[in-house]
Design an enzyme around this catalytic site. Sequence first.
Site, PDB file in Angstrom:
ATOM      1  CG  HIS A 211      -1.943  -1.019   1.274  1.00 22.08           C
ATOM      2  ND1 HIS A 211      -3.162  -0.861   0.671  1.00 22.08           N
ATOM      3  CD2 HIS A 211      -1.959  -2.258   1.820  1.00 22.08           C
ATOM      4  CE1 HIS A 211      -3.898  -1.950   0.857  1.00 22.08           C
ATOM      5  NE2 HIS A 211      -3.193  -2.812   1.546  1.00 22.08           N
ATOM      6  N   GLY A 212       0.820   1.983  -1.066  1.00 25.48           N
ATOM      7  CA  GLY A 212       1.482   3.295  -1.130  1.00 25.48           C
ATOM      8  C   GLY A 212       2.942   3.284  -0.729  1.00 25.48           C
ATOM      9  NE  ARG A 213       4.492   0.127   3.842  1.00 25.20           N
ATOM     10  CZ  ARG A 213       5.378  -0.827   4.029  1.00 25.20           C
ATOM     11  NH1 ARG A 213       6.641  -0.670   3.688  1.00 25.20           N
ATOM     12  NH2 ARG A 213       5.032  -1.987   4.545  1.00 25.20           N
ATOM     13  CG  LEU A 214      10.006   2.004  -1.880  1.00 24.68           C
ATOM     14  CD1 LEU A 214      11.391   2.097  -1.259  1.00 24.68           C
ATOM     15  CD2 LEU A 214      10.072   2.307  -3.367  1.00 24.68           C
TER      16      LEU A 214
END
Length: 234
Positions: A211-214
Amino acid sequence: MRDLDPLAAAAPDLAAMRVDYGNPLVAPADEPDLDPDWVADGWEPLLRNWIEQARRLGVAEPNAMVLATVSLTGPAPRPVARTVLCKGLSPEGVTFYTNYDSAKGTQLAADPYAAASFVWPALARQVHVRGVTERVPADVTAAYWAQRPRESRLGAWASQQSRPIASRADLDRTLAETTARFADVDDIPVPPFWGGYLLRPDEVEFWQGRHGRLHNRIVVRIDGDNTTVERLQP
Ligand SMILES: Cc1cc2nc3c(=O)[nH]c(=O)nc-3n(C[C@H](O)[C@H](O)[C@H](O)COP(=O)(O)O)c2cc1C
């Protein structure tokens, strides 16, 4: 032709399509990061587990994988990809079944190296399996063939897979002829031109979207008895 397709009018804004990757079954904060520990027992249990999770989530064809082979018939090698179903999984590799005289079969005869990619967007996961293929023994093909419904067996006999045919009517006629030919045969045999391939990986990569990350990437490399595990940047 376009008018015949009721969906042709839809014009999706492809650039605006965006999803937040993650496993929908787990709250983002609770989803653990894919870690080298997950492949401590080898790549096969984790791939099996991910296919099973996709199945439980109701993903259609959770064992589908895009199989890439190399075509050597042109002036330069070219990749060719298509979907097949993984019908066997063991620490040795992944198995799929097809027509040995098909385009993919011909390509694998000339260059046995292949890559197979599983993707489950619903789980934000993918797995790449890369290595060399070999035909499975005839008894392995026979055991799988025994599970195939009669219609699928007739289809395998009727289709000279990847070859051109003039019309749908010709294809239906071929099937009707094949059906008549085997009308008195209870146990339709395996066609000599049909069977399984085992893709023995030298590399298996697991990818987990976050989620919304690397995102997370873990690659398992197998060289004989030697296995190494590495994290790759997303
Ligand atoms: C979901 C899905 C599963 C498929 N499974 C197989 C399969 O297991 N074996 C197969 O020969 N073709 C399968 N196909 C058809 C192949 O994608 C392909 O069209 C066919 O094998 C001919 O490929 P080729 O001309 O590159 O050899 C499947 C297609 C889809 C969409």
